[in-house]
Design an enzyme around this catalytic site. Structure first.
Site, PDB file in Angstrom:
ATOM      1  N   GLY A 169     -47.589  -5.217 -17.787  1.00 42.03           N
ATOM      2  CA  GLY A 169     -49.033  -3.871 -16.617  1.00 42.03           C
ATOM      3  C   GLY A 169     -50.452  -4.162 -17.002  1.00 42.03           C
ATOM      4  O   GLY A 169     -51.285  -3.681 -16.920  1.00 42.03           O
TER       5      GLY A 169
ATOM      6  N   GLY B 273     -35.343   2.920 -18.268  1.00 42.28           N
ATOM      7  CA  GLY B 273     -36.050   3.115 -19.566  1.00 42.28           C
ATOM      8  C   GLY B 273     -37.720   3.460 -19.079  1.00 42.28           C
ATOM      9  O   GLY B 273     -38.120   2.314 -18.461  1.00 42.28           O
TER      10      GLY B 273
ATOM     11  N   ARG C 176     -41.284  -5.681 -28.464  1.00 43.59           N
ATOM     12  CA  ARG C 176     -42.235  -5.514 -29.524  1.00 43.59           C
ATOM     13  C   ARG C 176     -41.218  -6.267 -30.921  1.00 43.59           C
ATOM     14  O   ARG C 176     -41.919  -6.883 -31.918  1.00 43.59           O
ATOM     15  CB  ARG C 176     -42.668  -4.170 -30.058  1.00 43.59           C
ATOM     16  CG  ARG C 176     -43.457  -4.102 -31.281  1.00 43.59           C
ATOM     17  CD  ARG C 176     -43.495  -3.051 -32.165  1.00 43.59           C
ATOM     18  NE  ARG C 176     -42.246  -2.850 -32.339  1.00 43.59           N
ATOM     19  CZ  ARG C 176     -41.573  -2.751 -33.892  1.00 43.59           C
ATOM     20  NH1 ARG C 176     -42.490  -3.637 -34.435  1.00 43.59           N
ATOM     21  NH2 ARG C 176     -40.257  -2.422 -34.082  1.00 43.59           N
TER      22      ARG C 176
ATOM     23  N   ARG D 130     -53.597 -13.246 -10.240  1.00 40.46           N
ATOM     24  CA  ARG D 130     -55.122 -12.466  -9.376  1.00 40.46           C
ATOM     25  C   ARG D 130     -55.857 -13.145  -7.843  1.00 40.46           C
ATOM     26  O   ARG D 130     -55.624 -13.089  -7.289  1.00 40.46           O
ATOM     27  CB  ARG D 130     -56.028 -12.664 -10.087  1.00 40.46           C
ATOM     28  CG  ARG D 130     -56.715 -14.231 -10.708  1.00 40.46           C
ATOM     29  CD  ARG D 130     -57.408 -13.796 -12.364  1.00 40.46           C
ATOM     30  NE  ARG D 130     -58.165 -15.637 -12.307  1.00 40.46           N
ATOM     31  CZ  ARG D 130     -57.275 -15.678 -13.396  1.00 40.46           C
ATOM     32  NH1 ARG D 130     -56.108 -15.283 -13.754  1.00 40.46           N
ATOM     33  NH2 ARG D 130     -57.923 -17.088 -13.987  1.00 40.46           N
TER      34      ARG D 130
ATOM     35  N   CYS E 196     -46.962   0.245 -23.482  1.00 42.80           N
ATOM     36  CA  CYS E 196     -46.461   0.325 -21.832  1.00 42.80           C
ATOM     37  C   CYS E 196     -47.396   2.165 -22.545  1.00 42.80           C
ATOM     38  O   CYS E 196     -46.965   3.016 -23.074  1.00 42.80           O
ATOM     39  CB  CYS E 196     -45.136   1.176 -21.565  1.00 42.80           C
ATOM     40  SG  CYS E 196     -45.255   1.859 -20.349  1.00 42.80           S
TER      41      CYS E 196
ATOM     42  N   GLU F 241     -37.215  14.218 -45.186  1.00 42.13           N
ATOM     43  CA  GLU F 241     -36.582  14.381 -46.345  1.00 42.13           C
ATOM     44  C   GLU F 241     -35.736  12.566 -46.217  1.00 42.13           C
ATOM     45  O   GLU F 241     -34.983  12.553 -47.796  1.00 42.13           O
ATOM     46  CB  GLU F 241     -34.763  15.068 -46.462  1.00 42.13           C
ATOM     47  CG  GLU F 241     -34.238  15.828 -46.943  1.00 42.13           C
ATOM     48  CD  GLU F 241     -33.465  16.944 -45.930  1.00 42.13           C
ATOM     49  OE1 GLU F 241     -33.486  18.061 -46.238  1.00 42.13           O
ATOM     50  OE2 GLU F 241     -32.768  16.651 -45.387  1.00 42.13           O
TER      51      GLU F 241
ATOM     52  N   TRP G 139     -49.088  -8.249 -25.441  1.00 44.54           N
ATOM     53  CA  TRP G 139     -49.052  -7.118 -24.526  1.00 44.54           C
ATOM     54  C   TRP G 139     -48.428  -7.604 -23.273  1.00 44.54           C
ATOM     55  O   TRP G 139     -47.585  -7.573 -23.399  1.00 44.54           O
ATOM     56  CB  TRP G 139     -50.590  -9.159 -23.444  1.00 44.54           C
ATOM     57  CG  TRP G 139     -50.441  -9.177 -23.064  1.00 44.54           C
ATOM     58  CD1 TRP G 139     -49.587  -9.760 -21.760  1.00 44.54           C
ATOM     59  CD2 TRP G 139     -50.378 -11.021 -24.106  1.00 44.54           C
ATOM     60  NE1 TRP G 139     -49.556 -10.961 -21.878  1.00 44.54           N
ATOM     61  CE2 TRP G 139     -50.023 -11.520 -22.965  1.00 44.54           C
ATOM     62  CE3 TRP G 139     -49.961 -11.644 -25.301  1.00 44.54           C
ATOM     63  CZ2 TRP G 139     -49.293 -13.436 -23.180  1.00 44.54           C
ATOM     64  CZ3 TRP G 139     -50.536 -12.680 -25.735  1.00 44.54           C
ATOM     65  CH2 TRP G 139     -50.193 -13.322 -24.637  1.00 44.54           C
TER      66      TRP G 139
HETATM   67  P1  RVP Z   1     -40.835  -2.240 -26.846  1.00 43.64           P
HETATM   68  O1  RVP Z   1     -39.970  -2.865 -27.133  1.00 43.64           O
HETATM   69  O2  RVP Z   1     -40.971  -1.064 -27.546  1.00 43.64           O
HETATM   70  O3  RVP Z   1     -42.534  -4.204 -27.253  1.00 43.64           O
HETATM   71  O4  RVP Z   1     -40.829  -2.579 -25.178  1.00 43.64           O
HETATM   72  C1  RVP Z   1     -41.025  -3.639 -24.472  1.00 43.64           C
HETATM   73  C2  RVP Z   1     -40.090  -2.184 -22.640  1.00 43.64           C
HETATM   74  O5  RVP Z   1     -41.662  -2.600 -22.343  1.00 43.64           O
HETATM   75  C3  RVP Z   1     -40.099  -3.681 -22.134  1.00 43.64           C
HETATM   76  O6  RVP Z   1     -38.604  -4.708 -21.862  1.00 43.64           O
HETATM   77  C4  RVP Z   1     -40.716  -3.456 -20.639  1.00 43.64           C
HETATM   78  O7  RVP Z   1     -40.040  -2.253 -20.089  1.00 43.64           O
HETATM   79  C5  RVP Z   1     -42.050  -2.720 -21.024  1.00 43.64           C
HETATM   80  N1  RVP Z   1     -42.934  -3.058 -20.745  1.00 43.64           N
HETATM   81  C6  RVP Z   1     -43.696  -3.932 -20.664  1.00 43.64           C
HETATM   82  N2  RVP Z   1     -44.650  -4.051 -20.215  1.00 43.64           N
HETATM   83  C7  RVP Z   1     -45.150  -2.923 -20.413  1.00 43.64           C
HETATM   84  C8  RVP Z   1     -46.103  -2.086 -19.864  1.00 43.64           C
HETATM   85  O8  RVP Z   1     -47.470  -3.243 -19.925  1.00 43.64           O
HETATM   86  N3  RVP Z   1     -46.552  -0.795 -19.818  1.00 43.64           N
HETATM   87  N4  RVP Z   1     -44.036  -2.099 -20.255  1.00 43.64           N
END
Ligand code: RVP
Length: 473
Positions: free
Chosen positions: A382, A285, A355, A391, A292, A458, A379
């Site tokens: 990334g 993924g 999520r 930082r 993301c 549907e 959050w």
């Molecule tokens: P979701 O379950 O749709 O919230 O997705 C979680 C996934 O999103 C993580 O396991 C990781 O692969 C990806 N992710 C985490 N942080 C970020 C970002 O800041 N872009 N992406």
């Protein structure tokens, strides 16, 4: 229902040996600050899945989290409400508001493992008769009037002591009188065995941890020493020489003993690269996560379903060639519960969710009230919020980088156990519809079909006036 959701987490010679690390449910939690802390790890292992503690923190902090999950003893609580003897009734009330717990341990240094001096519970004070500046030593139940037990007492015996003495909590102390744990009467019901819980040979909960391709020579030994069961290289781009070098280093120092997943990839080539590099599982993924924005900012990634279907084919091809089954994980983008079933039907061995888990009580983020509804913060790794922890290490380069994730709220969804059980009830039910009693059977029997936008309309309720809407309007 006689449906098994058991699934392999790491590679093995299928048909010749047992998988060395299996899960009882096909769910792992995302390697994210806003998702996988120690509380969530314990709650998910109780349900049969695995959390990957986030790697975007110092090595010591991450190892400590792993250590606490491994040290967790069911029913034995490390007291989170503690005060020193100089504290007052006012301090007790403040603490109660913060923790929501009414039993406060009074220890010589005010910590969870200080020398126990007494306990303050609600029955010890009468607000109408006492002033807030009254010292706790004036009204606590002192040690000589408390029932305590040695730290080595079994949970079964603790519960007997609680019942025999008609008390609500039992402090466990070591030989020097230091508080170790509390056992509470109200937890009695949850002590009963959880049928799916995922335990190691020492009856500790199984836990994973995220690592990166930079500080592995220090991070991996610290995590292994803390007792981690499985690692995962955490990156949005796994088809890279850095991942191969990280796995090589682990194999050189630990052989096959330390299990490590790698990723993320979205196609056959990516899978083959990581499988040959020795990954124990491969994560799929790029850009599909709810927080993301990698696809928007960098233009890389692939539709999650397409990626899972192609990688699943590659896994089967690799198994045919080598006899080694490398499990694959669909990571990101799960919204509806049935998306989990779909991912499994497309060939995934398990799914990783961010999520979904962020919404529960046990995720490490704040629960807030926004616009009349309860929400939890969520959050991306990334996002600047997540990256800020390092930082100081990155110096000037950090200022030049761009965000690949967002900071958001998700609707609050209560305790993890209730949520996961409801979700999996649906997954099992769909599997029955497909005539499948196990995940491999689902992969074989499910018929996937492309749907049109009309079919999606549907599929929901349509062309009726929903009663709820009438009431609300
Ligand atoms: P979701 O379950 O749709 O919230 O997705 C979680 C996934 O999103 C993580 O396991 C990781 O692969 C990806 N992710 C985490 N942080 C970020 C970002 O800041 N872009 N992406």
């Amino acid at each position: 229902m006689a449906v098994s959701l058991k699934t392999p987490l790491v590679k093995y010679r299928k048909g010749e040996e047992e998988c060395p690390l299996e899960m009882n449910i096909p769910m792992v939690s995302a390697i994210m600050q806003s998702v996988s802390g120690e509380k969530l790890a314990i709650a998910l292992a109780k349900q049969g899945g695995v959390s990957f503690i986030y790697g975007s923190q110092t090595i010591e902090q991450e190892a400590d989290m792993v250590r606490r999950v491994k040290a967790y003893k069911k029913g034995f609580v490390t007291s989170d409400s503690n005060l020193p003897p100089e504290a007052t009734l006012g301090d007790v009330l403040d603490l109660k508001t913060r923790t929501g717990h009414s039993t406060v341990a009074i220890t010589d240094d005010g910590t969870a493992h200080g020398k126990l001096l007494g306990i303050v519970a609600s029955r010890d004070y009468r607000l109408s008769r006492m002033t807030h500046d009254l010292k706790v030593t004036e009204f606590m139940t002192p040690l000589d009037k408390l029932v305590t037990a040695p730290a080595t007492t079994s949970l079964h015996d603790c519960n007997d002591i609680i019942w025999d003495n008609k008390i609500n909590s039992l402090p466990l102390v070591d030989e020097e009188g230091h508080l170790q744990y509390m056992v509470f009467r109200k937890d009695y019901d949850s002590h009963k065995e959880n049928v799916n819980e995922l335990l190691d040979a020492n009856k500790s909960y199984v836990v994973g941890a995220g690592i990166n391709t930079r500080d592995y020579a220090e991070r991996v030994p610290a995590l292994v020493e803390a007792g981690v069961d499985v690692l995962c290289i955490d990156s949005s781009e796994g088809f890279s020489e850095w991942q191969s070098r990280t796995i090589d280093w682990i194999r050189e120092h630990y052989g096959d003993k330390v299990k490590v997943g790698a990723g993320n990839v979205v196609d056959r080539d990516g899978f083959m690269f990581l499988a040959k590099a020795g990954a124990d599982f491969v994560k799929i993924g790029i850009g599909g996560g709810s927080i993301c924005i990698t696809r928007e900012t960098k233009g890389i990634g692939r539709g999650q379903a397409t990626a899972v279907i192609e990688v699943a084919k590659a896994r089967d091809e690799y198994y045919k060639e080598t006899g080694i089954y490398v499990p694959i994980c669909s990571d990101g983008g799960i919204v509806q519960d049935y998306h989990i079933t779909l991912a499994l039907a497309m060939g995934a061995d398990f799914v990783m969710l961010g999520r979904y888990f962020a919404r529960f009580d046990e995720s490490p983020t704040n629960k807030l009230r926004v616009g009349g509804n309860y929400v939890k913060e969520y959050w991306g790794e990334g996002s600047n919020r997540a990256r800020n922890w390092q930082r100081y290490d990155l110096g000037g380069a950090q200022k030049l980088s761009f965000e690949e994730g967002v900071d958001s709220y998700v609707p609050y969804a209560g305790p993890l156990a209730d949520g996961v059980q409801t979700t999996l009830y649906k997954v099992r039910s769909t599997m029955c519809n497909c005539g499948a009693l196990s995940i491999p059977e689902l992969q074989e029997k499910a018929r996937l079909t492309v749907v049109s936008s009309t079919s999606i309309v549907e599929g929901g309720s349509h062309d009726v006036i929903l009663k709820n809407n009438v009431q609300n309007s």
